[in-house]
Write a protein that holds these residues in place. Structure first.
Motif, mmCIF file in Angstrom:
data_model
loop_
_atom_site.group_PDB
_atom_site.id
_atom_site.type_symbol
_atom_site.label_atom_id
_atom_site.label_comp_id
_atom_site.label_asym_id
_atom_site.label_seq_id
_atom_site.Cartn_x
_atom_site.Cartn_y
_atom_site.Cartn_z
ATOM 1 N N ASP A 108 140.686 -87.960 -9.922
ATOM 2 C CA ASP A 108 142.147 -87.864 -9.884
ATOM 3 C C ASP A 108 142.723 -87.045 -11.033
ATOM 4 O O ASP A 108 143.946 -86.902 -11.151
ATOM 5 C CB ASP A 108 142.772 -89.267 -9.874
ATOM 6 N N ALA A 109 141.866 -86.471 -11.889
ATOM 7 C CA ALA A 109 142.340 -85.632 -12.992
ATOM 8 C C ALA A 109 142.921 -84.331 -12.440
ATOM 9 O O ALA A 109 142.360 -83.720 -11.525
ATOM 10 C CB ALA A 109 141.204 -85.331 -13.957
ATOM 11 N N ASP A 110 144.047 -83.905 -12.992
ATOM 12 C CA ASP A 110 144.721 -82.686 -12.541
ATOM 13 C C ASP A 110 144.095 -81.484 -13.240
ATOM 14 O O ASP A 110 144.598 -81.002 -14.250
ATOM 15 C CB ASP A 110 146.217 -82.790 -12.842
ATOM 16 N N ILE A 111 142.986 -81.018 -12.692
ATOM 17 C CA ILE A 111 142.259 -79.870 -13.241
ATOM 18 C C ILE A 111 141.945 -78.933 -12.088
ATOM 19 O O ILE A 111 141.408 -79.362 -11.061
ATOM 20 C CB ILE A 111 140.955 -80.294 -13.937
ATOM 21 N N ALA A 112 142.284 -77.657 -12.270
ATOM 22 C CA ALA A 112 142.097 -76.704 -11.179
ATOM 23 C C ALA A 112 141.397 -75.441 -11.673
ATOM 24 O O ALA A 112 141.394 -75.131 -12.873
ATOM 25 C CB ALA A 112 143.454 -76.339 -10.569
ATOM 26 N N GLU A 113 140.811 -74.711 -10.740
ATOM 27 C CA GLU A 113 140.188 -73.441 -11.069
ATOM 28 C C GLU A 113 141.215 -72.497 -11.694
ATOM 29 O O GLU A 113 142.350 -72.404 -11.223
ATOM 30 C CB GLU A 113 139.588 -72.830 -9.805
ATOM 31 N N GLY A 114 140.800 -71.838 -12.775
ATOM 32 C CA GLY A 114 141.680 -70.931 -13.500
ATOM 33 C C GLY A 114 142.386 -71.560 -14.679
ATOM 34 O O GLY A 114 142.955 -70.847 -15.517
ATOM 35 N N ASP A 115 142.369 -72.902 -14.791
ATOM 36 C CA ASP A 115 143.014 -73.573 -15.925
ATOM 37 C C ASP A 115 142.330 -73.206 -17.240
ATOM 38 O O ASP A 115 141.105 -73.109 -17.320
ATOM 39 C CB ASP A 115 142.947 -75.096 -15.761
ATOM 40 N N GLU A 116 143.150 -73.034 -18.267
ATOM 41 C CA GLU A 116 142.632 -72.888 -19.628
ATOM 42 C C GLU A 116 142.489 -74.294 -20.210
ATOM 43 O O GLU A 116 143.442 -75.075 -20.195
ATOM 44 C CB GLU A 116 143.576 -72.056 -20.486
ATOM 45 N N VAL A 117 141.298 -74.624 -20.712
ATOM 46 C CA VAL A 117 141.029 -75.978 -21.180
ATOM 47 C C VAL A 117 140.363 -75.933 -22.549
ATOM 48 O O VAL A 117 139.844 -74.895 -22.983
ATOM 49 C CB VAL A 117 140.122 -76.746 -20.194
ATOM 50 N N GLU A 118 140.378 -77.091 -23.213
ATOM 51 C CA GLU A 118 139.657 -77.258 -24.470
ATOM 52 C C GLU A 118 138.684 -78.416 -24.303
ATOM 53 O O GLU A 118 139.080 -79.529 -23.930
ATOM 54 C CB GLU A 118 140.606 -77.534 -25.626
ATOM 55 N N ILE A 119 137.432 -78.148 -24.559
ATOM 56 C CA ILE A 119 136.379 -79.161 -24.451
ATOM 57 C C ILE A 119 135.968 -79.571 -25.858
ATOM 58 O O ILE A 119 135.721 -78.710 -26.711
ATOM 59 C CB ILE A 119 135.170 -78.595 -23.679
ATOM 60 N N GLU A 120 135.898 -80.872 -26.104
ATOM 61 C CA GLU A 120 135.526 -81.348 -27.445
ATOM 62 C C GLU A 120 134.489 -82.458 -27.350
ATOM 63 O O GLU A 120 134.715 -83.492 -26.725
ATOM 64 C CB GLU A 120 136.745 -81.846 -28.215
ATOM 65 N N ALA A 121 133.352 -82.237 -27.986
ATOM 66 C CA ALA A 121 132.304 -83.253 -28.062
ATOM 67 C C ALA A 121 132.585 -84.172 -29.246
ATOM 68 O O ALA A 121 133.064 -83.735 -30.295
ATOM 69 C CB ALA A 121 130.938 -82.585 -28.228
ATOM 70 N N ASP A 122 132.288 -85.458 -29.065
ATOM 71 C CA ASP A 122 132.503 -86.445 -30.122
ATOM 72 C C ASP A 122 131.562 -86.165 -31.293
ATOM 73 O O ASP A 122 130.338 -86.108 -31.123
ATOM 74 C CB ASP A 122 132.261 -87.848 -29.576
ATOM 75 N N ALA A 123 132.131 -86.034 -32.498
ATOM 76 C CA ALA A 123 131.345 -85.636 -33.667
ATOM 77 C C ALA A 123 130.338 -86.700 -34.080
ATOM 78 O O ALA A 123 129.199 -86.393 -34.449
ATOM 79 C CB ALA A 123 132.281 -85.307 -34.823
#
Length: 293
Positions: A108-123
Motif C-alpha cells: 500500500d506504499a505510494d511508490i511509482a516508477e520514475g519517483d526520486e527516492v532516498e534509500i537509507e540502511a540502518d547504521a
C-alpha cells in the motif's frame, strides 16, 4: 516503464548507508509487498545462491514519506519477467539478464516508477553485520592455520598460504549481528583429500582452541586496515575482502560488508561444537565479534 536492462549500481561495498536514486520498476510479489527496483542502492541484499549475510534493515523515503524496507533480495530479469531470490533460473552474469536489488515494501506504499527516492540502511545493524562478517573471515583464517598439520596431502591454500580447511569443508555460513556460525562437514571426501578427521569427528576439543584465540588476538592487536576491492559498481561485479595482516595481504572473494579496520574490534572469540547430520560429523564454529566502543 520496462524492466531494467542493467545490474543495479551498489554503493554499500564502499560503506555507504544512503543513496539518492530513481525507481525503475515496481512489481507485486503476491504476499502483500511490492518489489521496488531502483537505479542504485546502498542496501546490501540477501543472495539466495549463498545467503550468508542477511539484508540490511532501513527505510525508503519518497515525497517526504518514510517506508520500512521489509527485506532486500537479489532478483533477476530477462526483460520479460522478474524473478526473486531462489526463483532466479540462471547463474549470475548470464548474457541477456540483469541482476538487481529488489527492496520489498508494503504493497500500500505510494511508490511509482520514475519517483526520486532516498534509500537509507540502518547504521547500527550495518556495523553489527560488518563486524560479524569481518570476524568470520579472520576466524576461518585462524582455524586453517591451527589445523594445518592435519593434512597429509597437498591441499589448496587460503589467502595466507595455509591449507584451506574452511574453503574445502564448508557446508553453510551465516553472518549474524556481531558474529557468525560456520558448519564444516567432516565426511569421506574430506578424508580422501588428506585431512585427518579422526579425533575431530569424536570431540571438537581436539582443536587447539587457545591457539586459535591467540592468533586472532595477535591480528586484532595489529589494527590492520580492511577494505573491499571491486571490479566495478554493478551488483554482480566481483568483489573481495582485503586485510593487511602482519603476515601479508589476505584477499578473499566476498560480496558482503565489512569494518574498515581490525582496530574496531576488541576481540574475536570462536567456540566449537560437534553435530551430527544423518551420520556425518559436522564441526560448528560459532564466532563472537566484540566491537571496540
Amino acid at each position: 516503464m520496462p524492466l531494467p536492462s542493467q545490474d543495479t549500481r551498489v554503493t554499500y561495498p564502499d560503506g555507504a548507508l544512503v543513496a539518492s536514486t530513481r525507481v525503475l520498476h515496481v512489481a507485486a510479489t503476491g504476499n502483500g509487498r511490492n518489489a521496488v527496483i531502483t537505479e542504485a542502492t546502498s542496501f546490501h541484499p540477501v543472495d539466495a545462491s549463498w545467503p550468508d549475510q542477511p539484508a540490511d534493515t532501513g527505510t525508503l523515503r519518497v515525497r517526504g514519506v518514510e517506508h520500512v524496507v521489509r527485506d532486500a533480495v537479489v532478483a533477476a530479469t530477462d526483460g520479460e519477467s522478474l524473478h526473486l531470490g531462489s526463483d532466479i533460473p540462471v547463474r549470475k552474469g548470464t548474457e541477456g539478464w540483469a541482476f538487481v536489488v529488489a527492496h520489498l515494501i508494503d504493497a500500500d506504499a505510494d511508490i511509482a516508477e520514475g519517483d526520486e527516492v532516498e534509500i537509507e540502511a540502518d547504521a547500527a545493524m550495518r556495523r553489527a553485520l560488518s563486524a560479524g562478517h569481518t570476524a568470520c573471515h579472520l576466524a576461518s583464517l585462524a582455524l586453517n592455520r591451527v589445523l594445518a598439520d592435519r593434512w597429509s596431502k597437498p591441499a589448496r591454500e587460503d589467502a595466507l598460504g595455509s591449507p584451506d580447511f574452511d574453503g574445502i569443508a564448508i557446508d553453510t555460513s551465516r553472518i549474524t549481528a556481531n558474529g557468525s556460525v560456520d558448519r564444516y562437514r567432516l565426511n569421506k571426501s574430506l578424508r580422501r583429500s588428506g585431512f585427518d578427521t579422526a579425533s575431530l569427528a569424536v570431540d571438537a576439543s581436539a582443536i587447539d582452541h587457545r591457539a586459535v584465540i591467540d592468533q586472532l588476538d595477535r591480528w586484532i592487536a595489529s589494527g590492520a586496515p580492511v577494505r573491499v576491492e571491486s571490479d566495478g559498481d554493478g551488483l554482480t561485479d566481483r568483489r573481495s575482502w582485503v586485510c593487511e595482516l602482519p603476515e601479508g595481504t589476505a584477499r578473499i572473494p566476498c560480496g558482503g560488508t565489512h569494518l574498515g579496520s581490525l582496530a574496531e574490534l576488541s576481540a574475536v572469540l570462536p567456540s566449537f561444537a560437534l553435530l551430527d547430520d544423518a551420520g556425518t560429523p559436522v564441526l560448528e564454529m560459532t564466532t563472537e565479534a566484540r566491537p571496540r566502543h
